[in-house]
Design a protein around this motif. Structure first.
Motif, mmCIF file in Angstrom:
data_model
loop_
_atom_site.group_PDB
_atom_site.id
_atom_site.type_symbol
_atom_site.label_atom_id
_atom_site.label_comp_id
_atom_site.label_asym_id
_atom_site.label_seq_id
_atom_site.Cartn_x
_atom_site.Cartn_y
_atom_site.Cartn_z
ATOM 1 N N LYS A 191 10.905 3.030 -2.725
ATOM 2 C CA LYS A 191 10.603 2.179 -1.568
ATOM 3 C C LYS A 191 11.898 1.749 -0.903
ATOM 4 O O LYS A 191 12.819 1.251 -1.566
ATOM 5 C CB LYS A 191 9.821 0.936 -1.988
ATOM 6 N N LEU A 192 11.968 1.925 0.404
ATOM 7 C CA LEU A 192 13.068 1.416 1.214
ATOM 8 C C LEU A 192 12.493 0.419 2.208
ATOM 9 O O LEU A 192 11.446 0.677 2.819
ATOM 10 C CB LEU A 192 13.769 2.548 1.955
ATOM 11 N N TYR A 193 13.194 -0.698 2.374
ATOM 12 C CA TYR A 193 12.638 -1.783 3.195
ATOM 13 C C TYR A 193 13.755 -2.423 4.001
ATOM 14 O O TYR A 193 14.853 -2.706 3.489
ATOM 15 C CB TYR A 193 11.988 -2.816 2.284
ATOM 16 N N TYR A 194 13.455 -2.652 5.279
ATOM 17 C CA TYR A 194 14.380 -3.388 6.141
ATOM 18 C C TYR A 194 13.591 -4.433 6.914
ATOM 19 O O TYR A 194 12.482 -4.160 7.397
ATOM 20 C CB TYR A 194 15.088 -2.465 7.134
ATOM 21 N N ALA A 195 14.158 -5.626 7.055
ATOM 22 C CA ALA A 195 13.498 -6.683 7.826
ATOM 23 C C ALA A 195 14.552 -7.598 8.429
ATOM 24 O O ALA A 195 15.620 -7.823 7.848
ATOM 25 C CB ALA A 195 12.550 -7.491 6.944
ATOM 26 N N ARG A 196 14.226 -8.112 9.591
ATOM 27 C CA ARG A 196 15.017 -9.195 10.173
ATOM 28 C C ARG A 196 14.061 -10.217 10.743
ATOM 29 O O ARG A 196 12.950 -9.887 11.204
ATOM 30 C CB ARG A 196 15.980 -8.701 11.238
ATOM 31 N N ASP A 197 14.472 -11.473 10.715
ATOM 32 C CA ASP A 197 13.610 -12.561 11.168
ATOM 33 C C ASP A 197 14.458 -13.591 11.899
ATOM 34 O O ASP A 197 15.283 -14.271 11.287
ATOM 35 C CB ASP A 197 12.911 -13.203 9.969
ATOM 36 N N LEU A 238 7.854 6.548 -0.811
ATOM 37 C CA LEU A 238 7.682 7.948 -1.172
ATOM 38 C C LEU A 238 7.149 8.025 -2.597
ATOM 39 O O LEU A 238 7.725 7.418 -3.508
ATOM 40 C CB LEU A 238 9.022 8.675 -1.079
ATOM 41 N N ARG A 239 6.057 8.724 -2.783
ATOM 42 C CA ARG A 239 5.461 8.881 -4.113
ATOM 43 C C ARG A 239 5.371 10.369 -4.440
ATOM 44 O O ARG A 239 4.891 11.163 -3.628
ATOM 45 C CB ARG A 239 4.065 8.253 -4.157
ATOM 46 N N SER A 240 5.834 10.707 -5.637
ATOM 47 C CA SER A 240 5.804 12.105 -6.070
ATOM 48 C C SER A 240 5.296 12.167 -7.502
ATOM 49 O O SER A 240 5.713 11.371 -8.357
ATOM 50 C CB SER A 240 7.206 12.715 -5.974
ATOM 51 N N ARG A 267 0.849 -1.192 0.000
ATOM 52 C CA ARG A 267 0.000 0.000 0.000
ATOM 53 C C ARG A 267 0.884 1.241 0.000
ATOM 54 O O ARG A 267 1.901 1.295 0.689
ATOM 55 C CB ARG A 267 -0.902 -0.029 1.227
ATOM 56 N N GLU A 268 0.507 2.231 -0.773
ATOM 57 C CA GLU A 268 1.274 3.472 -0.826
ATOM 58 C C GLU A 268 0.339 4.659 -0.687
ATOM 59 O O GLU A 268 -0.877 4.542 -0.845
ATOM 60 C CB GLU A 268 2.055 3.561 -2.139
ATOM 61 N N ALA A 269 0.913 5.792 -0.378
ATOM 62 C CA ALA A 269 0.132 7.019 -0.217
ATOM 63 C C ALA A 269 0.144 7.817 -1.508
ATOM 64 O O ALA A 269 1.101 7.754 -2.283
ATOM 65 C CB ALA A 269 0.710 7.862 0.915
ATOM 66 N N ARG A 270 -0.924 8.552 -1.729
ATOM 67 C CA ARG A 270 -1.009 9.493 -2.836
ATOM 68 C C ARG A 270 -1.121 10.900 -2.271
ATOM 69 O O ARG A 270 -1.555 11.087 -1.122
ATOM 70 C CB ARG A 270 -2.199 9.165 -3.736
ATOM 71 N N GLY A 288 3.132 18.397 0.688
ATOM 72 C CA GLY A 288 2.839 19.328 -0.377
ATOM 73 C C GLY A 288 1.744 18.812 -1.290
ATOM 74 O O GLY A 288 1.070 17.821 -1.003
ATOM 75 N N ASP A 289 1.595 19.475 -2.440
ATOM 76 C CA ASP A 289 0.495 19.157 -3.343
ATOM 77 C C ASP A 289 0.750 17.932 -4.209
ATOM 78 O O ASP A 289 -0.193 17.356 -4.749
ATOM 79 C CB ASP A 289 0.215 20.356 -4.264
ATOM 80 N N ASN A 290 2.009 17.526 -4.370
ATOM 81 C CA ASN A 290 2.291 16.443 -5.315
ATOM 82 C C ASN A 290 3.143 15.317 -4.742
ATOM 83 O O ASN A 290 3.607 14.453 -5.487
ATOM 84 C CB ASN A 290 2.970 17.000 -6.575
ATOM 85 N N THR A 291 3.346 15.288 -3.434
ATOM 86 C CA THR A 291 4.214 14.275 -2.844
ATOM 87 C C THR A 291 3.590 13.749 -1.554
ATOM 88 O O THR A 291 2.982 14.502 -0.794
ATOM 89 C CB THR A 291 5.616 14.849 -2.548
ATOM 90 N N ALA A 292 3.752 12.460 -1.345
ATOM 91 C CA ALA A 292 3.269 11.831 -0.110
ATOM 92 C C ALA A 292 4.184 10.661 0.231
ATOM 93 O O ALA A 292 4.845 10.079 -0.646
ATOM 94 C CB ALA A 292 1.834 11.353 -0.264
ATOM 95 N N VAL A 293 4.222 10.315 1.494
ATOM 96 C CA VAL A 293 5.025 9.193 1.948
ATOM 97 C C VAL A 293 4.172 8.325 2.864
ATOM 98 O O VAL A 293 3.301 8.837 3.580
ATOM 99 C CB VAL A 293 6.298 9.672 2.688
ATOM 100 N N ARG A 294 4.370 7.021 2.785
ATOM 101 C CA ARG A 294 3.690 6.101 3.702
ATOM 102 C C ARG A 294 4.743 5.273 4.413
ATOM 103 O O ARG A 294 5.620 4.664 3.785
ATOM 104 C CB ARG A 294 2.715 5.183 2.973
#
Length: 777
Positions: free
Chosen positions: A248-254, A236-238, A163-166, A195-201
């Motif tokens: 997209k940046l992703y980190y995981a450990r298991d 981050l979507r612009s 899922r991402e933000a708009r 702002g008007d053209n960028t969003a982050v989730r």
């Protein structure tokens, strides 16, 4: 069907008559959103799922959260003709779609179903066991998809879409789950407009436990089965003019515990198979384990439970995974064409331990550490989605590097000591068999697809791909080593370094598909497809005993003939989709068992091409909404597989040579499917209550050829039911009570041996219950 729907509607209507009399409510508004057409990107552009001429199943991210689906591999339980083979306690899940899979326990091999996470291909099955959270949806495409999706899509393809933000979004949620064995799960996400053209989730997941587990290790004197999983994702979507950029940046450990195996009693005191096993049964109370033959003072298999909750296995089965990845998606809409660039890089460190002999001794302990580095670059150009002629084309390059260390711990096994000591002069502490090697795979491909509307109701579609792939296997080393690191002075090489260097190149480069689809009405579609897909060959990555064990195996091909339909009835109150297929299956990849040269009297596993065969079957999926708030669904899959031509044999556990010809494939059950029901009704002007349940079933998963194999290797079918009750409020609060494996079904997920005399089974989890609280804004 109509009678069943009418009865179900009547029962629920009578039960909920008071609340149904209310006006349109929050519950109805949320259900209206749920009933909206499902948009997918299965063909790399947005479409209503009912317009896609593919056997596709879609599960929304919200549904996965509601059903407590924790990891990627659990998604397969929702789809007919789809199984997840959990090797070594679930560290390396293998997708099996329509009987097409490779049951390989080596990390360097690629799965037969391609997994894409946000459009980036995952080259190893170990990447398919991570936690899932804050998803938009998951698309499961059945059948060869090698035209658009490329290599290793011979079984199908799975798209996992975050899922991402708009711009303008400021929504979020937090959900806290607590259940059996003191497990907890925290999941949260927040969209922020910049702002008007960028969003982050931003989204975060933490699976953990306050202590305890569903299994009790008699040997270790402790409970086992704690999750320990952390993941963080930012997207981050612009949108700037015609350009849309997503980073997209992703980190995981298991570091989660994996399932402890249950030791199978197989022997008589004279080291022969006991009478029960010879008759095709297990007698845990009277038959002996290998550990008991070595040390008669040890507890036997009868000290374990018959559902996997109490085991002899040492509590060491555990993951040690860490991932850091980045994906950059750039898309420019120029009107006449849209150009898309997808760049992905993944740094994945895999590690795990597994007590392969499932006993109190070190007879077959497995340790593995691997480093996976994957770079992916795709450039795609596409026409607009409107018009009579639509097309897209692309080029793709991937560079996948891999290095591995594996160790087998035999230090408590005097039988092997007696074998190797006269030859090598080994001490007990030297009975560590170690393997190291490095591997590199480079792939590039070009592809194209078009759709042409011959008439407004008749469309011809075709795809074609050219692929080139090369793999190198270098510095392979196998030998005995003491507790010190390997390789080191004093170690004994069984095979000289360099003697196993191998090269593999793809020999057959063309794949694709042709589809004719017809719309007799606005709410129905018929389609017929011919498609060809392949699973890459490569170099076996196991414990080689001779140089022949690393001889490359060839690619596997499926030629698919398929027909299907997608229909909606009664103003979308009833949806019925179905398909039927026939696979011409060539150069099937499989493990064949051979007498071991390293451990006489036991067996080695060699990956090879065993021959050709067919897969035949079909699926039927039905979703109905007979009254407002009630949702019913069912899916069923039928499958028949057979090896029709092979000159290869494999050996049963009682040392009988069995021809592959005439055999059926493992984990290809004749019947599989699921049922679900969900009912939502208002309980006040601002809140609603949902009661839901589902039942997933599979018929026999593995057939045996001898009585001994039936006792020690056969895997029966099973069914598991789940349920939940959820109270939601317009203010955003929700409370859920849930249960998984409602009827506490004890079922075996795998049964095998360690190759040096011990036999084991792994079980699925027993019943669990829990409560979840959430808040959305």
């Amino acid at each position: 069907m109509r009678v069943g729907l009418a009865i179900g509607a009547s029962v629920f209507a009578m039960m909920a008559n008071p609340v149904l009399a209310q006006e349109v409510s929050a519950a109805q508004e949320s259900l209206a959103a749920e009933d909206a057409p499902i948009v997918v990107t299965a063909q790399r552009r947005e479409q209503n799922v009912q317009d896609v001429p593919i056997a596709i199943s879609v599960v929304s991210g919200d549904a996965l959260q509601e059903q407590r689906v924790r990891t990627i591999d659990q998604i397969g339980q929702q789809v007919s003709n789809t199984q997840i083979y959990q090797d070594k306690g679930g560290s390396q899940p293998n997708w099996t779609i329509r009987g097409v899979s490779l049951f390989d326990f080596n990390v360097n091999n690629s799965p037969s179903t391609s997994i894409f996470i946000d459009e980036v291909y995952q080259p190893s099955s170990v990447m398919g066991s991570g936690g899932i959270f804050d998803l938009e949806r998951v698309e499961v495409l059945r059948g060869p998809q090698s035209g658009l999706y490329g290599r290793n899509s011979v079984g199908g393809a799975v798209q996992i879409i975050s899922r991402e933000a708009r711009p303008g979004d400021n929504d979020g949620y937090v959900n806290l789950d607590y259940g059996s064995w003191h497990r907890y799960r925290l999941e949260a996400a927040q969209s922020v407009s910049l702002g008007d053209n960028t969003a982050v989730r931003l989204a975060v997941l933490n699976d953990g436990s306050f202590g305890g587990g569903w299994q009790d290790s008699v040997t270790g004197g402790r409970d086992w089965g704690e999750p320990d999983r952390l993941a963080v994702r930012g997207i981050l979507r612009s949108e700037v003019g015609a350009l849309t950029a997503r980073l997209k940046l992703y980190y995981a450990r298991d570091k989660s515990d994996t399932v402890l195996a249950t030791a199978s009693g197989a022997y008589s005191p004279t080291f022969d198979f006991c009478d029960a096993v010879l008759a095709g049964n297990l007698d845990q109370a009277n038959c002996l384990t290998l550990a008991q033959l070595i040390d008669p003072t040890l507890d036997g298999a009868g000290a374990q439970s018959d559902d996997g909750t109490r085991v002899l296995s040492q509590p060491i089965n555990q993951l040690d995974n860490e991932e850091l990845s980045a994906t950059l998606n750039l898309s420019v809409d120029l009107g006449a064409v849209t150009i898309t660039s997808i760049t992905g890089y993944t740094d994945f460190d895999f590690g795990f331990d597994f007590d392969y002999d499932a006993s109190q001794l070190n007879l077959g302990g497995w340790t593995e550490q691997a480093g996976l580095r994957n770079f992916n670059q795709e450039l795609r150009i596409a026409s607009p989605s409107s018009g009579d002629f639509r097309w897209q084309a692309g080029i793709l390059y991937t560079n996948y590097r891999f290095n591995e260390f594996k160790e087998f711990n035999w230090t408590d096994n005097p039988l092997l000591f007696d074998t190797f000591n006269p030859i090598f002069g080994l001490d007990y502490q030297d009975l560590f068999l170690d393997v190291t090697y490095r591997q590199k795979t480079r792939y590039w491909g070009v592809y194209g697809q078009f759709d042409y509307d011959i008439t407004p109701d008749l469309t011809f579609s075709a795809s074609l791909r050219y692929s080139d792939e090369k793999t190198t296997y270098r510095e392979g080393r196998i030998g005995f080593q003491s507790i010190t690191s390997f390789p080191a002075p004093g170690g004994i090489d069984l095979i000289p370094v360099g003697a196993m260097d191998r090269d593999y190149s793809l020999g057959d480069h063309w794949t694709g598909s042709a589809t004719l689809s017809y719309r007799p009405t606005d709410d129905s579609m018929l389609y017929a497809t011919i498609s060809r897909g392949y699973k890459s060959g490569g170099v076996p990555g196991g414990f080689p005993q001779t140089t022949e064990d690393t001889i490359p195996y060839d690619e596997e091909f499926v030629l698919n003939f398929e027909g299907g339909f997608r229909t909606e009835w009664l103003d979308r109150a009833l949806q019925v989709n179905g398909s039927i297929f026939y696979y011409d299956h060539d150069d099937i990849q499989a493990f064949t068992t051979l007498p071991s040269t390293l451990t006489p009297g036991q067996f080695a596993f060699r990956l090879t091409n065993i021959g050709s065969g067919y897969n035949f079957g079909g699926e039927l999926e039905v979703v109905a909404r007979p009254v407002w708030g009630l949702r019913l669904g069912a899916s069923i899959g039928y499958l028949e597989t057979k090896i029709t031509d092979s000159d290869k044999v494999f050996f049963s556990f009682d040392n009988q040579a069995i021809p592959w010809k005439g055999q059926r494939l493992d984990y290809a059950p004749t019947w599989s499917g699921n049922l679900f029901v969900s009912y939502t009704a208002d309980v006040s002007e601002t809140s609603n209550l949902t009661v839901a349940g589902d039942y997933n079933f599979r018929s026999r998963l593995r057939y045996a050829q001898t009585a001994v194999d039936e006792a020690l290797r056969g895997v029966a079918g099973y069914g598991v039911a789940n349920g939940r009750i959820t109270l939601e409020d317009d203010a955003g609060w929700s409370v859920s009570l849930w249960t998984k494996n409602l009827f506490d079904k004890a079922y075996v997920s795998d049964a095998s041996n360690d190759g040096v005399g011990s036999y084991y089974r792994t079980f699925g989890e027993p019943r669990s219950v829990g409560v979840a609280m959430g808040f959305r804004w």
